[in-house]
Enzyme design. Structure first.
Site, PDB file in Angstrom:
ATOM      1  CG  HIS A  62      15.781  20.083  57.765  1.00  0.00           C
ATOM      2  ND1 HIS A  62      15.093  21.108  58.351  1.00  0.00           N
ATOM      3  CD2 HIS A  62      16.814  20.662  57.106  1.00  0.00           C
ATOM      4  CE1 HIS A  62      15.678  22.267  58.076  1.00  0.00           C
ATOM      5  NE2 HIS A  62      16.722  22.025  57.306  1.00  0.00           N
ATOM      6  CG  HIS A  69      17.726  24.733  59.689  1.00  0.00           C
ATOM      7  ND1 HIS A  69      17.429  25.123  58.413  1.00  0.00           N
ATOM      8  CD2 HIS A  69      16.978  25.499  60.507  1.00  0.00           C
ATOM      9  CE1 HIS A  69      16.527  26.096  58.457  1.00  0.00           C
ATOM     10  NE2 HIS A  69      16.243  26.346  59.712  1.00  0.00           N
TER      11      HIS A  69
HETATM   12  C1  LIG Z   1      19.061  22.096  49.832  1.00  0.00           C
HETATM   13  C2  LIG Z   1      19.341  21.796  51.267  1.00  0.00           C
HETATM   14  C3  LIG Z   1      19.374  22.827  52.199  1.00  0.00           C
HETATM   15  C4  LIG Z   1      19.644  22.551  53.528  1.00  0.00           C
HETATM   16  N1  LIG Z   1      19.788  23.587  54.382  1.00  0.00           N
HETATM   17  C5  LIG Z   1      20.245  23.352  55.627  1.00  0.00           C
HETATM   18  C6  LIG Z   1      20.586  24.425  56.473  1.00  0.00           C
HETATM   19  O1  LIG Z   1      20.487  25.601  56.101  1.00  0.00           O
HETATM   20  N2  LIG Z   1      21.048  24.138  57.717  1.00  0.00           N
HETATM   21  C7  LIG Z   1      21.165  22.854  58.167  1.00  0.00           C
HETATM   22  O2  LIG Z   1      21.557  22.647  59.313  1.00  0.00           O
HETATM   23  N3  LIG Z   1      20.847  21.808  57.373  1.00  0.00           N
HETATM   24  C8  LIG Z   1      20.414  22.035  56.115  1.00  0.00           C
HETATM   25  N4  LIG Z   1      20.145  20.989  55.289  1.00  0.00           N
HETATM   26  C9  LIG Z   1      20.238  19.606  55.838  1.00  0.00           C
HETATM   27  C10 LIG Z   1      21.660  19.127  56.102  1.00  0.00           C
HETATM   28  O3  LIG Z   1      22.534  19.671  55.151  1.00  0.00           O
HETATM   29  C11 LIG Z   1      21.684  17.583  56.076  1.00  0.00           C
HETATM   30  O4  LIG Z   1      20.779  17.072  57.035  1.00  0.00           O
HETATM   31  C12 LIG Z   1      23.043  16.989  56.396  1.00  0.00           C
HETATM   32  O5  LIG Z   1      24.059  17.677  55.716  1.00  0.00           O
HETATM   33  C13 LIG Z   1      23.076  15.506  56.036  1.00  0.00           C
HETATM   34  O6  LIG Z   1      24.383  14.992  56.199  1.00  0.00           O
HETATM   35  P1  LIG Z   1      24.731  13.468  55.868  1.00  0.00           P
HETATM   36  O7  LIG Z   1      26.165  13.287  56.153  1.00  0.00           O
HETATM   37  O8  LIG Z   1      23.759  12.580  56.550  1.00  0.00           O
HETATM   38  O9  LIG Z   1      24.430  13.292  54.318  1.00  0.00           O
HETATM   39  P2  LIG Z   1      25.120  14.008  53.061  1.00  0.00           P
HETATM   40  O10 LIG Z   1      25.749  15.272  53.454  1.00  0.00           O
HETATM   41  O11 LIG Z   1      24.082  14.005  52.006  1.00  0.00           O
HETATM   42  O12 LIG Z   1      26.287  13.030  52.651  1.00  0.00           O
HETATM   43  C14 LIG Z   1      26.086  11.846  51.922  1.00  0.00           C
HETATM   44  C15 LIG Z   1      27.218  11.710  50.913  1.00  0.00           C
HETATM   45  O13 LIG Z   1      27.225  10.399  50.403  1.00  0.00           O
HETATM   46  C16 LIG Z   1      27.329  10.433  48.993  1.00  0.00           C
HETATM   47  N5  LIG Z   1      26.653   9.228  48.522  1.00  0.00           N
HETATM   48  C17 LIG Z   1      25.339   8.929  48.610  1.00  0.00           C
HETATM   49  N6  LIG Z   1      25.100   7.721  48.074  1.00  0.00           N
HETATM   50  C18 LIG Z   1      26.296   7.241  47.670  1.00  0.00           C
HETATM   51  C19 LIG Z   1      26.707   6.037  47.031  1.00  0.00           C
HETATM   52  N7  LIG Z   1      25.826   5.080  46.720  1.00  0.00           N
HETATM   53  N8  LIG Z   1      28.016   5.868  46.756  1.00  0.00           N
HETATM   54  C20 LIG Z   1      28.944   6.838  47.070  1.00  0.00           C
HETATM   55  N9  LIG Z   1      28.583   8.001  47.652  1.00  0.00           N
HETATM   56  C21 LIG Z   1      27.297   8.189  47.942  1.00  0.00           C
HETATM   57  C22 LIG Z   1      26.650  11.730  48.595  1.00  0.00           C
HETATM   58  O14 LIG Z   1      27.055  12.170  47.319  1.00  0.00           O
HETATM   59  C23 LIG Z   1      27.070  12.662  49.720  1.00  0.00           C
HETATM   60  O15 LIG Z   1      28.304  13.272  49.463  1.00  0.00           O
HETATM   61  C24 LIG Z   1      19.857  21.211  53.957  1.00  0.00           C
HETATM   62  C25 LIG Z   1      19.823  20.180  53.029  1.00  0.00           C
HETATM   63  C26 LIG Z   1      19.578  20.466  51.696  1.00  0.00           C
HETATM   64  C27 LIG Z   1      19.588  19.346  50.722  1.00  0.00           C
END
Ligand SMILES: Cc1cc2nc3c(=O)[nH]c(=O)nc-3n(C[C@H](O)[C@H](O)[C@H](O)COP(=O)(O)OP(=O)(O)OC[C@H]3O[C@@H](n4cnc5c(N)ncnc54)[C@H](O)[C@@H]3O)c2cc1C
Ligand SMILES: *[C@@H]1O[C@H](CO)[C@@H](O)[C@H](O)[C@H]1NC(C)=O
Ligand SMILES: *[C@@H]1O[C@H](CO)[C@@H](O)[C@H](O)[C@H]1NC(C)=O
Ligand SMILES: *[C@@H]1O[C@H](CO)[C@@H](O)[C@H](O)[C@H]1NC(C)=O
Ligand SMILES: *[C@@H]1O[C@H](CO)[C@@H](O)[C@H](O)[C@H]1NC(C)=O
Ligand SMILES: *[C@@H]1O[C@H](CO)[C@@H](O)[C@H](O)[C@H]1NC(C)=O
Ligand SMILES: *[C@@H]1O[C@H](CO)[C@@H](O)[C@H](O)[C@H]1NC(C)=O
Ligand SMILES: *[C@@H]1O[C@H](CO)[C@@H](O)[C@H](O)[C@H]1NC(C)=O
Ligand SMILES: *[C@@H]1O[C@H](CO)[C@@H](O)[C@H](O)[C@H]1NC(C)=O
Ligand SMILES: *[C@@H]1O[C@H](CO)[C@@H](O)[C@H](O)[C@H]1NC(C)=O
Ligand SMILES: *[C@@H]1O[C@H](CO)[C@@H](O)[C@H](O)[C@H]1NC(C)=O
Ligand SMILES: *[C@@H]1O[C@H](CO)[C@@H](O)[C@H](O)[C@H]1NC(C)=O
Length: 595
Positions: free
Chosen positions: A530, A574
């Site tokens: 998280h 979460h």
């Molecule tokens: C295993 C796991 C279980 C979880 N369970 C829950 C849950 O049950 N409930 C909940 O609410 N939250 C949960 N979370 C947390 C939640 O999913 C995250 O906090 C949230 O989705 C983060 O979103 P984001 O957009 O910040 O990042 P992300 O969703 O990680 O998006 C980042 C994107 O950028 C891409 N990227 C990264 N670097 C680069 C680069 N250099 N060039 C091009 N692309 C790149 C990645 O591939 C990814 O697609 C969980 C997380 C994990 C890993």
């Protein structure tokens, strides 16, 4: 599992996905109004919302492959198959040794797939406490981040959906606090673990002072025990990729999504289009496709949505970060912004299992190949049965430390207010240790941690994995608080409701002294995945922070961060729901500037 994945892939592929580019050579050009880095949880929301206006063009650069046809990203019960380190959909990160956790390193799961972590996470849908958002408003000086102002964005994101088994959900949630027309489907678990869940509910009646029933933990007042809600609809995962980038959106002529494109850094610094407080801008985004580097140009804005690990890494690769740390790696500083990558906050989780006198547990599926195959076939046929839920928790509870606890001698209360929890307890009809037999678990997390960690560069190679230090239990407050939290779990398990059902704990924690228990927790906890805060928001005039309350990077024009990294402190939840509202409000902010 691979064969059916291929079957589904060939079924779906065709004109519908022609704007999801697999090859850079097929892109019509490399000049757009907006370039979004990362097609993850937040990035897909932005891609969808910004292209609602047909006059602007958007390119999304995503490092990972498509989610389409990836069965493990579709079947809730199989989500470990897509999240674990070592699958083709994982970034395969490893943390630095965690001093507060017996120097263990952990795999740090991050989705390497369209939809990012929303395509592989545990799907629990929890918004956090109203006080979490009110604290963001106070920290940033922008009332727009308060619970009341953010609430409409929760509704905009959500489509409340009946559970897969169509059971009567009356008394299991409050319809008044849910949206019905948004892209992300949310439902209560769609397969009953009847014996277990009845005992959980019975405990809320037997011990209501400690464990009151809460009709809906997503109302802004989460304290108590309630039914868990999931980002699942009709037995399938609902992710930002399935919800915000469905075929009719991806076909928009003004939206291009390029897969397999890993961004290294921002390039082409310019002094045009700037202001006195933001004297630089970047015109280009450099990315690697195959073995070659390319530059995509953004005439209006670059939006970093690479998540709490990827976003600070790209900022630092671009020369935005702590000057001395960048200098030590031979990276030229464009802007000295020491908070980049700092203030990472994460939830430590600690699981406890008990043997049970019943075979109605998830082990009846995971330890029985016949039953597993039957359940998979049922899902495949009708989107019903146990595969409609992730290896599930039926309920979650949110609790506070006792106000008189001696841990407050170590640190003032880190929670955002009296109606926000210190602890989450997950109620799960399965064991943690992969032992033969039948188990249940109570998993305890410290959800308002004092500890902070960081994301820093390991080298000046922009493609080298960064150093991820979660700072797990680096504060003794968190360790001692979690030790007290464990007592809550014992209390829960001591309710009459569990008589004749609960057997021995897999580890006899009650036999340990408080100091032994703290040491045991340090040796056996894990991260909650998280992490937030590595490009945190702060007030415009603050001496720290990475982005202003409008998510613009401080001191740089035409550059925003819109993803979980901007949340300055991890919410007591979460984190996907909070990420979705950051993205929805962020999209409105971009539109206000340009459309
Ligand atoms: C295993 C796991 C279980 C979880 N369970 C829950 C849950 O049950 N409930 C909940 O609410 N939250 C949960 N979370 C947390 C939640 O999913 C995250 O906090 C949230 O989705 C983060 O979103 P984001 O957009 O910040 O990042 P992300 O969703 O990680 O998006 C980042 C994107 O950028 C891409 N990227 C990264 N670097 C680069 C680069 N250099 N060039 C091009 N692309 C790149 C990645 O591939 C990814 O697609 C969980 C997380 C994990 C890993
Ligand atoms: C993670 O490891 C798997 C298995 O080796 C691999 O297929 C995948 O591409 C790796 N992910 C990244 C981002 O390198
Ligand atoms: C963790 O590692 C540090 C540095 O190597 C060492 O000083 C410390 O004693 C170790 N702690 C534990 C609990 O092993
Ligand atoms: C995660 O995966 C990477 C690459 O496959 C591997 O080097 C690393 O050891 C793994 N980490 C853990 C903690 O398993
Ligand atoms: C933009 O940056 C790239 C990569 O550094 C460089 O190759 C290119 O020449 C630059 N273009 C302009 C117009 O400066
Ligand atoms: C971390 O955030 C706190 C506010 O929560 C702030 O006071 C502090 O300066 C920040 N630290 C860094 C290094 O940015
Ligand atoms: C579960 O236990 C009951 C009663 O002990 C027994 O009749 C039944 O066959 C068992 N089911 C499975 C799947 O093991
Ligand atoms: C395994 O599952 C099958 C099918 O549900 C059931 O008939 C059988 O009794 C189970 N075996 C055990 C050991 O529980
Ligand atoms: C799912 O159904 C398809 C088509 O009906 C079939 O080819 C496939 O084998 C099934 N998969 C499973 C796991 O039952
Ligand atoms: C602290 O408060 C709890 C609950 O209110 C109470 O049961 C306990 O006795 C108190 N402990 C002390 C040391 O006052
Ligand atoms: C666990 O420890 C407690 C306290 O020492 C003891 O009373 C109990 O019998 C132990 N249980 C087991 C299964 O060893
Ligand atoms: C779309 O954006 C343009 C500016 O790029 C603006 O003039 C127009 O009003 C916007 N359209 C809608 C429907 O918001």
């Amino acid at each position: 599992m691979f064969a059916p994945a291929l079957t589904i892939l060939s079924f779906f592929s065709g004109v519908g996905f022609c704007k999801l580019y697999e090859d850079v050579a097929d892109l019509p050009g490399l000049q757009y109004d907006f370039v979004i880095v990362g097609g993850g949880t937040a990035g897909s929301v932005l891609a969808s919302r910004l292209t609602e206006n047909a006059t602007v063009s958007v390119l999304v650069l995503e490092a990972g492959p498509s989610n389409v046809g990836v069965l493990d990203a579709q079947v809730p019960f199989l989500s470990n198959g897509v999240s674990d380190n070592g699958t083709s959909y994982s970034w395969n990160y490893t943390t630095t040794p965690q001093a507060g956790a017996s120097n263990h390193t952990f795999e740090y799961l991050r989705g390497y797939i369209l939809g990012g972590c929303s395509s592989h996470n545990g799907m629990a849908y929890t918004r956090g406490a109203a006080e979490d958002f009110d604290r963001y408003a106070t920290l940033t000086g922008d009332d727009g981040w308060s619970w009341n102002k953010i609430f409409p964005y929760f509704l905009k994101n959500e489509q409340w959906t009946a559970p897969a088994d169509n059971h009567d959900t009356h008394g299991q949630f409050n319809p008044k606090v849910h949206g019905t027309a948004g892209p992300i489907e949310v439902s209560i678990s769609g397969y009953p673990w009847t014996e277990f869940q009845q005992r959980v509910m019975q405990t809320t009646k037997e011990l209501p002072d400690d464990f009151p029933f809460n009709l809906d933990m997503n109302s802004g007042k989460p304290l108590g025990v309630g039914w868990l809600q999931y980002t699942i609809g009709h037995g399938e995962r609902s992710s930002s990729a399935t919800g915000y980038l469905e075929p009719k959106i991806i076909q928009r002529p003004n939206l291009d999504v390029l897969l397999h494109a890993q961004v290294s850094k921002l390039v082409n610094v310019t002094k045009s289009r700037v202001t006195p407080s933001a004297p630089f801008a970047f015109q280009g985004v450099e990315f690697r496709y195959g073995n070659s580097l390319f530059v995509a140009k953004a005439s209006k804005e670059i939006i970093l949505s690479a998540g709490p690990i990827g976003t600070p890494q790209i900022l630092m690769n671009s020369g935005i970060g702590d000057r001395s740390a960048l200098q030590a790696l031979g990276i030229t500083t464009v802007l000295d912004l020491p908070s980049v990558g700092k203030n990472a906050s994460e939830h430590p989780y600690f699981g406890m299992s008990w043997a049970v006198n019943s075979n109605q547990t998830v082990e009846s599926i995971t330890q029985n190949a016949t039953r597993f195959n039957e359940a998979f076939a049922e899902w495949n046929r009708s989107r019903t049965g146990p595969f409609v839920d992730p290896s599930p928790g039926t309920h979650a509870g949110w609790f506070r430390l006792n106000a008189n606890s001696s841990v407050f001698d170590l640190h003032s209360d880190p929670s955002p207010g009296p109606e926000a929890p210190h602890f989450e307890m997950l109620f799960q009809p399965f064991g943690f240790m992969d032992l033969p037999g039948h188990f249940i678990s109570l998993t305890m997390a410290m959800v308002s941690p004092v500890s902070r960690g960081s994301v820093t560069l390991s080298s000046n190679d922009p493609f080298a994995p960064p150093l991820i230090d979660l700072g797990l239990l680096s504060s003794d407050f968190d360790a001692l608080a979690l030790t007290e939290g464990i007592n809550l779990a014992f209390k829960f398990a001591s309710a009459p409701a569990w008589n004749g059902y609960l057997g021995e704990p897999t580890v006899n924690l009650t036999a340990m002294s408080s100091a032994e228990l703290t040491a045991y927790i340090r040796a056996n906890l894990g991260p909650g995945y998280h992490v937030v805060g590595t490009a945190g928001m702060s007030a415009r005039e603050a001496q720290y922070g990475v982005v202003d309350p409008d998510l613009k990077v401080k001191g740089i024009a035409g550059l925003r961060v819109i993803d979980a990294s901007v949340l300055p402190i991890v919410p007591a939840a979460h984190t996907q729901a909070a990420t979705y509202v950051v993205a929805e409000r962020g999209a409105d902010m971009v539109k206000q500037t340009w459309m």
